[in-house]
Enzyme design. Structure first.
Site, mmCIF file in Angstrom:
data_model
loop_
_atom_site.group_PDB
_atom_site.id
_atom_site.type_symbol
_atom_site.label_atom_id
_atom_site.label_comp_id
_atom_site.label_asym_id
_atom_site.label_seq_id
_atom_site.Cartn_x
_atom_site.Cartn_y
_atom_site.Cartn_z
ATOM 1 N N HIS A 112 -5.118 9.369 -0.030
ATOM 2 C CA HIS A 112 -5.098 8.713 1.277
ATOM 3 C C HIS A 112 -6.024 9.367 2.293
ATOM 4 C CE1 HIS A 112 -3.452 6.038 4.390
ATOM 5 N NE2 HIS A 112 -3.089 5.312 3.355
ATOM 6 N N TYR A 115 -6.635 2.875 5.785
ATOM 7 C CA TYR A 115 -6.697 2.444 7.194
ATOM 8 C C TYR A 115 -7.602 1.234 7.390
ATOM 9 C CZ TYR A 115 -5.021 7.211 7.312
ATOM 10 O OH TYR A 115 -4.336 8.359 7.041
ATOM 11 N N HIS A 146 -6.070 2.680 -4.064
ATOM 12 C CA HIS A 146 -5.989 2.954 -2.619
ATOM 13 C C HIS A 146 -6.358 4.419 -2.352
ATOM 14 C CE1 HIS A 146 -4.942 2.049 1.465
ATOM 15 N NE2 HIS A 146 -3.836 2.767 1.500
ATOM 16 N N ASP A 184 0.818 -1.219 0.000
ATOM 17 C CA ASP A 184 0.000 0.000 0.000
ATOM 18 C C ASP A 184 0.853 1.270 0.000
ATOM 19 O OD1 ASP A 184 -1.939 -1.868 0.420
ATOM 20 O OD2 ASP A 184 -2.784 -0.933 2.214
ATOM 21 N N ASP A 185 0.220 2.341 -0.423
ATOM 22 C CA ASP A 185 0.696 3.736 -0.249
ATOM 23 C C ASP A 185 1.776 4.202 -1.222
ATOM 24 O OD1 ASP A 185 -1.038 3.572 1.856
ATOM 25 O OD2 ASP A 185 0.429 3.920 3.428
ATOM 26 N N HIS A 200 3.808 -2.152 3.143
ATOM 27 C CA HIS A 200 3.788 -0.796 2.579
ATOM 28 C C HIS A 200 5.073 -0.554 1.800
ATOM 29 C CE1 HIS A 200 0.910 -0.648 5.901
ATOM 30 N NE2 HIS A 200 0.301 0.299 5.205
HETATM 31 ZN ZN ZN Z 1 -2.642 3.241 3.198
#
Ligand code: ZN
Length: 385
Positions: A249, A286, A245, A194-195, A336
């Protein structure tokens, strides 16, 4: 003495720590220590601030360079003489994103080079001493070990940037002929990231996956896509799955239906423009969702069954141990791709999973080969038979 110094800095940064679980704010600080020789200690702090009111996590590097025998901080003026700023600027201009001016105050000292970190530029600038030889002060050159190094590295390429690394990778990709075969009745797991993308973590992760001929799923942030088009294209080319995603964010449960839709649609659009494919799955930020989100989001929502909390642990071995001590057939593993420690963990995790007979597949493949259909508005976190 050295330890005191580190402790002092650690404490200063920890003092800034904000961790409010109600608002999902995070402040992560990681440090790496470089010892180019006995006299210098160079510390690099990688800081991630993700406060609930930020559109996206802030990542930046702060450095400290300390001369142990003189008991003082080392500044650029202690290393360089003459018109070194112009020289550094010309190297910086050659290497990446053009800026009107560069702030050279964040750097680390290694035995063969200096590495500069800039706030708005993700790629560090590597400056081998050989490329700035005429600007180095003799007092700096006198330092044990540096002098011998200079002689040896005289014929290094002028400058090394991570662009060169990407170019090399692209050449490799062209002669990639290996195909993956998935055996439905053998165990499989899905690694998810993620991210990102974040060059310093995503590229090494892609390299590791490629080396072992396996794939993963990257839940990317839409706003990181334009800057990392090469990485997005590479993901698609190498058979990875790209998931949505959100664009920046945001905590989706706090947004209106229109804004939730915008966060998703804008990301779909941006990825399609760059890579020609649209994600078929999404992961809520989250991991939080409610009925409103389930109604608005027209994609299956993917959570996870294993979470080593890599953003907090920041230690490759601990992250790898957490995953490897729990992993079972059908798991979805949350990582991540914005931390170098996670990239290192992946180097441990991937070969060991293969060694244990797991097939590493994308999230969509995991469900497809287990005969399950992912449907809109539903939440998925594993396939246990
Ligand atoms: Zn995230």
């Amino acid at each position: 003495m050295v330890n005191d110094k580190i402790y002092e800095f650690k404490k200063a940064f920890e003092g800034m720590g904000i961790l409010d679980s109600n608002f999902k704010s995070e402040l992560n600080m990681d440090y790496e220590i470089y010892r180019p020789n006995n006299e210098i200690i160079s510390v690099k702090f990688t800081i991630m601030e993700n406060l609930y009111f930020y559109a996206y996590p802030k990542l930046y590097v702060e450095t400290i360079n300390y001369d142990i025998s003189r008991e003082k901080n080392i500044k650029l003026e202690d290393i360089f003489k003459g018109r070194y700023k112009e020289r550094l600027e010309s190297l910086a201009l050659k290497y990446a994103d053009k800026q009107s001016s560069y702030d050279f105050s964040n750097f680390i000292i290694e035995s063969d080079k200096l590495v500069f970190y800039f706030d708005n530029i993700e790629k560090p600038l590597t400056v081998p001493y050989s490329t700035v030889k005429n600007y180095l002060k003799s007092s700096f050159l006198d330092l044990e070990s540096l002098e011998t190094f200079l002689v040896e590295i005289d014929n290094l390429p002028d400058i090394v940037t991570s662009d060169d690394i990407i170019d090399n990778v692209e050449n490799d990709v062209e002669d990639m002929t290996t195909t993956r075969i998935i055996t439905p009745d053998k165990p499989m797991v899905a690694l998810t990231f993620d991210d990102g993308p974040y060059a310093r973590a995503t590229i090494p992760i892609l390299d590791t996956l490629k080396k072992h001929n396996v794939v993963a799923t990257f839940f990317v942030l839409g706003n990181r896509v334009p800057k990392h088009q090469d990485i997005i294209k590479r993901m698609v080319y190498e058979g990875h799955e790209i998931g949505n995603h959100t664009y920046s964010h945001m905590q989706l449960t706090s947004l209106s239906k229109e804004n939730i839709k915008y966060q998703l649609d804008k990301t779909q659009e941006t990825i399609f423009q760059v890579a020609g494919v649209e994600p078929k799955i999404m992961r809520p930020t989250y991991g939080s969702y409610d009925n409103k989100i389930r109604e608005v989001i027209n994609m299956p929502m993917i959570l996870w069954s294993i979470d080593p909390q890599d953003w907090k642990v920041k230690n490759a071995e601990k992250i790898a141990n957490h995953v490897l001590s729990r992993v079972k057939n059908g798991d979805i593993i949350l990582l991540h791709d914005i931390f170098e420690s996670t990239a290192e963990a992946v180097e441990i995790i991937v070969p060991e999973l293969i060694n244990r007979g797991f097939q590493l597949v994308t999230v969509s493949e995991l469900y497809e080969y287990n005969g399950e259909i992912l449907s809109v508005g539903n939440i998925y976190n594993k396939v246990y038979k």
